[in-house]
Design a protein around this motif. Sequence first.
Motif, PDB file in Angstrom:
ATOM      1  N   GLN A  64       0.933  -1.342  -0.021  1.00 13.83           N
ATOM      2  CA  GLN A  64      -0.055   0.036  -0.042  1.00 13.83           C
ATOM      3  C   GLN A  64       0.897   1.134   0.041  1.00 13.83           C
ATOM      4  N   GLN A  65       2.263   1.129   0.660  1.00  8.71           N
ATOM      5  CA  GLN A  65       2.809   2.530   0.726  1.00  8.71           C
ATOM      6  C   GLN A  65       3.599   2.887  -0.318  1.00  8.71           C
ATOM      7  N   PHE A  66       3.666   1.987  -1.526  1.00 12.49           N
ATOM      8  CA  PHE A  66       4.317   1.925  -2.652  1.00 12.49           C
ATOM      9  C   PHE A  66       3.504   2.322  -3.717  1.00 12.49           C
ATOM     10  N   LYS A  67       2.026   2.484  -3.565  1.00 17.60           N
ATOM     11  CA  LYS A  67       1.121   2.795  -4.755  1.00 17.60           C
ATOM     12  C   LYS A  67       1.320   4.197  -5.008  1.00 17.60           C
ATOM     13  N   ALA A  72      10.336   3.664 -11.915  1.00 18.35           N
ATOM     14  CA  ALA A  72      11.601   3.656 -12.785  1.00 18.35           C
ATOM     15  C   ALA A  72      12.689   4.652 -11.614  1.00 18.35           C
ATOM     16  N   ARG A  73      12.175   5.735 -11.257  1.00 18.82           N
ATOM     17  CA  ARG A  73      13.042   6.573 -10.438  1.00 18.82           C
ATOM     18  C   ARG A  73      13.459   5.804  -9.067  1.00 18.82           C
ATOM     19  N   PHE A  74      12.548   4.933  -8.746  1.00 15.24           N
ATOM     20  CA  PHE A  74      12.980   4.226  -7.404  1.00 15.24           C
ATOM     21  C   PHE A  74      14.049   3.195  -7.675  1.00 15.24           C
ATOM     22  N   GLN A  76      16.007   3.188  -9.919  1.00 16.69           N
ATOM     23  CA  GLN A  76      17.629   3.995 -10.385  1.00 16.69           C
ATOM     24  C   GLN A  76      18.040   4.341  -8.976  1.00 16.69           C
ATOM     25  N   ASN A  77      17.314   5.079  -8.082  1.00 16.43           N
ATOM     26  CA  ASN A  77      17.776   5.595  -7.099  1.00 16.43           C
ATOM     27  C   ASN A  77      18.176   4.444  -5.939  1.00 16.43           C
ATOM     28  N   LEU A  78      17.432   3.336  -5.834  1.00 19.88           N
ATOM     29  CA  LEU A  78      17.806   2.444  -4.993  1.00 19.88           C
ATOM     30  C   LEU A  78      19.046   1.647  -5.293  1.00 19.88           C
ATOM     31  N   ASP A  80      21.364   2.964  -6.985  1.00 20.17           N
ATOM     32  CA  ASP A  80      22.744   3.667  -6.931  1.00 20.17           C
ATOM     33  C   ASP A  80      23.137   3.428  -5.502  1.00 20.17           C
ATOM     34  N   GLN A  81      21.842   3.681  -4.407  1.00 23.25           N
ATOM     35  CA  GLN A  81      22.375   3.725  -3.218  1.00 23.25           C
ATOM     36  C   GLN A  81      23.178   2.317  -2.502  1.00 23.25           C
ATOM     37  N   LEU A  82      22.466   1.067  -3.248  1.00 19.89           N
ATOM     38  CA  LEU A  82      23.095  -0.081  -2.709  1.00 19.89           C
ATOM     39  C   LEU A  82      24.531  -0.160  -3.440  1.00 19.89           C
ATOM     40  N   GLU A  96      17.333  12.777   0.869  1.00 20.12           N
ATOM     41  CA  GLU A  96      17.635  12.066   2.231  1.00 20.12           C
ATOM     42  C   GLU A  96      16.750  10.946   2.592  1.00 20.12           C
ATOM     43  N   MET A  97      17.209   9.939   3.316  1.00 18.15           N
ATOM     44  CA  MET A  97      16.207   9.100   3.850  1.00 18.15           C
ATOM     45  C   MET A  97      15.265   9.342   4.854  1.00 18.15           C
ATOM     46  N   ARG A  98      15.624  10.322   5.502  1.00 17.83           N
ATOM     47  CA  ARG A  98      14.797  10.881   6.467  1.00 17.83           C
ATOM     48  C   ARG A  98      13.609  11.485   5.980  1.00 17.83           C
ATOM     49  N   GLU A  99      13.843  12.522   5.078  1.00 18.25           N
ATOM     50  CA  GLU A  99      12.960  13.425   4.625  1.00 18.25           C
ATOM     51  C   GLU A  99      11.904  12.501   3.637  1.00 18.25           C
ATOM     52  N   LEU A 100      12.601  11.439   2.909  1.00 15.84           N
ATOM     53  CA  LEU A 100      11.829  10.513   1.853  1.00 15.84           C
ATOM     54  C   LEU A 100      10.510   9.676   2.786  1.00 15.84           C
ATOM     55  N   HIS A 101      11.100   9.154   3.793  1.00 22.86           N
ATOM     56  CA  HIS A 101      10.085   8.125   4.318  1.00 22.86           C
ATOM     57  C   HIS A 101       9.438   9.009   5.723  1.00 22.86           C
ATOM     58  N   SER A 102       9.487  10.254   5.924  1.00 22.64           N
ATOM     59  CA  SER A 102       9.120  10.782   7.123  1.00 22.64           C
ATOM     60  C   SER A 102       7.610  10.729   7.399  1.00 22.64           C
ATOM     61  N   ASP A 103       6.743  10.798   6.395  1.00 24.37           N
ATOM     62  CA  ASP A 103       5.224  10.667   6.241  1.00 24.37           C
ATOM     63  C   ASP A 103       4.616   9.509   6.255  1.00 24.37           C
ATOM     64  N   MET A 104       5.587   8.408   6.292  1.00 18.23           N
ATOM     65  CA  MET A 104       5.077   6.974   6.059  1.00 18.23           C
ATOM     66  C   MET A 104       4.625   6.170   7.131  1.00 18.23           C
ATOM     67  N   ASP A 105       5.068   6.640   8.501  1.00 14.12           N
ATOM     68  CA  ASP A 105       4.518   6.080   9.454  1.00 14.12           C
ATOM     69  C   ASP A 105       5.116   4.553   9.496  1.00 14.12           C
ATOM     70  N   ILE A 106       6.379   4.136   9.092  1.00 20.40           N
ATOM     71  CA  ILE A 106       6.746   3.068   8.761  1.00 20.40           C
ATOM     72  C   ILE A 106       7.219   2.016  10.287  1.00 20.40           C
ATOM     73  N   THR A 107       6.526   1.028  10.059  1.00 14.42           N
ATOM     74  CA  THR A 107       6.638   0.219  11.457  1.00 14.42           C
ATOM     75  C   THR A 107       7.827  -0.675  11.447  1.00 14.42           C
ATOM     76  N   ASP A 145      16.445   6.752  10.600  1.00 12.66           N
ATOM     77  CA  ASP A 145      16.138   7.847   9.565  1.00 12.66           C
ATOM     78  C   ASP A 145      14.645   7.231   8.704  1.00 12.66           C
ATOM     79  N   ILE A 146      14.776   5.880   8.710  1.00 11.67           N
ATOM     80  CA  ILE A 146      13.412   5.252   7.767  1.00 11.67           C
ATOM     81  C   ILE A 146      12.298   5.216   8.722  1.00 11.67           C
ATOM     82  N   ARG A 147      12.719   4.845  10.032  1.00 10.30           N
ATOM     83  CA  ARG A 147      11.445   4.704  10.931  1.00 10.30           C
ATOM     84  C   ARG A 147      10.964   6.265  11.541  1.00 10.30           C
TER      85      ARG A 147
HETATM   86  C1  HEM Z   1      16.258  -0.685   4.204  1.00 11.89           C
HETATM   87  C2  HEM Z   1      15.254  -0.186   4.415  1.00 11.89           C
HETATM   88  C3  HEM Z   1      14.986   0.978   3.097  1.00 11.89           C
HETATM   89  C4  HEM Z   1      15.781   1.302   2.241  1.00 11.89           C
HETATM   90  C5  HEM Z   1      17.422   1.172   2.168  1.00 11.89           C
HETATM   91  C6  HEM Z   1      15.071   2.247   1.388  1.00 11.89           C
HETATM   92  C7  HEM Z   1      15.603   3.091   0.368  1.00 11.89           C
HETATM   93  C8  HEM Z   1      14.827   4.233  -0.465  1.00 11.89           C
HETATM   94  C9  HEM Z   1      15.274   4.851  -1.383  1.00 11.89           C
HETATM   95  C10 HEM Z   1      16.977   4.877  -1.942  1.00 11.89           C
HETATM   96  C11 HEM Z   1      14.314   5.622  -1.907  1.00 11.89           C
HETATM   97  C12 HEM Z   1      14.386   6.444  -2.818  1.00 11.89           C
HETATM   98  C13 HEM Z   1      13.768   6.226  -4.278  1.00 11.89           C
HETATM   99  C14 HEM Z   1      13.137   7.219  -4.981  1.00 11.89           C
HETATM  100  O1  HEM Z   1      13.689   8.307  -5.157  1.00 11.89           O
HETATM  101  O2  HEM Z   1      11.857   6.870  -5.584  1.00 11.89           O
HETATM  102  C15 HEM Z   1      13.301   5.112  -1.110  1.00 11.89           C
HETATM  103  C16 HEM Z   1      12.014   5.724  -1.384  1.00 11.89           C
HETATM  104  C17 HEM Z   1      10.545   5.078  -0.959  1.00 11.89           C
HETATM  105  N1  HEM Z   1      10.942   4.197  -0.113  1.00 11.89           N
HETATM  106 FE1  HEM Z   1      12.220   3.454   1.097  1.00 11.89          FE
HETATM  107  N2  HEM Z   1      13.437   2.423   1.956  1.00 11.89           N
HETATM  108  C18 HEM Z   1      13.637   1.363   2.941  1.00 11.89           C
HETATM  109  C19 HEM Z   1      12.627   1.227   3.627  1.00 11.89           C
HETATM  110  C20 HEM Z   1      11.302   1.308   3.208  1.00 11.89           C
HETATM  111  C21 HEM Z   1      10.116   0.950   3.863  1.00 11.89           C
HETATM  112  C22 HEM Z   1      10.114  -0.162   4.879  1.00 11.89           C
HETATM  113  C23 HEM Z   1       8.857   1.524   3.127  1.00 11.89           C
HETATM  114  C24 HEM Z   1       7.685   1.295   3.388  1.00 11.89           C
HETATM  115  C25 HEM Z   1       6.948   0.302   3.884  1.00 11.89           C
HETATM  116  C26 HEM Z   1       9.543   2.381   2.222  1.00 11.89           C
HETATM  117  C27 HEM Z   1       8.800   3.115   1.221  1.00 11.89           C
HETATM  118  C28 HEM Z   1       9.408   3.716   0.395  1.00 11.89           C
HETATM  119  C29 HEM Z   1       8.492   4.631  -0.814  1.00 11.89           C
HETATM  120  C30 HEM Z   1       6.914   4.377  -0.910  1.00 11.89           C
HETATM  121  C31 HEM Z   1       9.423   5.158  -1.522  1.00 11.89           C
HETATM  122  C32 HEM Z   1       9.050   6.387  -2.572  1.00 11.89           C
HETATM  123  C33 HEM Z   1       9.098   7.655  -1.998  1.00 11.89           C
HETATM  124  C34 HEM Z   1       8.538   8.721  -3.167  1.00 11.89           C
HETATM  125  O3  HEM Z   1       8.365   8.461  -4.182  1.00 11.89           O
HETATM  126  O4  HEM Z   1       8.482   9.852  -2.479  1.00 11.89           O
HETATM  127  N3  HEM Z   1      10.926   2.249   2.256  1.00 11.89           N
HETATM  128  N4  HEM Z   1      13.613   4.005  -0.183  1.00 11.89           N
END
Ligand code: HEM
Length: 149
Positions: A64-67, A72-74, A76-78, A80-82, A96-107, A145-147
Motif C-alpha cells: 500500500q505504501q508504494f502505490k 523507474a526513479r525508485f 534507479q535511486n535504490l 545507486d544507493q546499494l 535524504e532517507m529521513r525526508e523521503l520516509h518521514s510521512d509514511m509511519d513505517i513500522t 531515519d527510515i523509521r
Molecule cells: C532498508 C530499508 C529501506 C531502504 C534502504 C530504502 C531506500 C529508499 C530509497 C533509496 C528511496 C528513493 C527512491 C526514489 O527516489 O524513488 C526510497 C523511497 C521510498 N521508500 Fe524506502 N527504503 C527502505 C525502507 C522502506 C520501507 C520499509 C518502506 C515502506 C514500507 C519504504 C517506502 C518507500 C517509498 C513509498 C518510497 C518512494 C517515495 C517517493 O516516491 O516519494 N521504504 N526508499
Amino acid sequence: MALTNLYLTPTALLISLALMLGGCQSLNSQPDRSLYQQLGEREGIENVVEDLLYLIVEDERINQQFKGMDVARFHQNLTDQLCELSGGPCSYTGREMRELHSDMDITDTQFNALAENLILAMEQNDIPTGAQNRLIKQLLPLYPDIRNL
Ligand code: HEM
C-alpha cells in the motif's frame, strides 16, 4: 540466562544476526572479493532491485505504501544507493532517507518486511549468503531515519 534476555524483537534479531554473521566473514570462501563484486556489480544490483520491486508489489505488509510511486526513479535511486553502500563506483543523488520516509509511519514489521524481501531478491539472484548479510549490515544505520525515530 534469564528468559527475558532471550526475547528479541524482529529488528533486534535482524541486527544481532547481521552482526553475528558479519563476524563470520572469514568463513566465506572468497573473503577478499569486495561486496560490490559479490553482488554482481552494477548489473547484478539492478537485477536484485528489479526482483525486489516484484516482491514489494506482492507483499500485503508494505505494498500500500508504494502505490503510485515512480517505479523507474525508485529502481534507479535504490540501485545507486546499494551500489554506493557496497563500495561500487556510484553516488546516490536522491533525497535524504529521513525526508523521503518521514510521512509514511513505517513500522518495525514493515522495515523488516522490506529487508526480508531484499534478502529473498538476493537469494533469487544467487548472491552468496555472506554478501547478503554484509549488505544488510550496511543498511542498518539507515534504520532510525527510515523509521523516523
Ligand atoms: C532498508 C530499508 C529501506 C531502504 C534502504 C530504502 C531506500 C529508499 C530509497 C533509496 C528511496 C528513493 C527512491 C526514489 O527516489 O524513488 C526510497 C523511497 C521510498 N521508500 Fe524506502 N527504503 C527502505 C525502507 C522502506 C520501507 C520499509 C518502506 C515502506 C514500507 C519504504 C517506502 C518507500 C517509498 C513509498 C518510497 C518512494 C517515495 C517517493 O516516491 O516519494 N521504504 N526508499
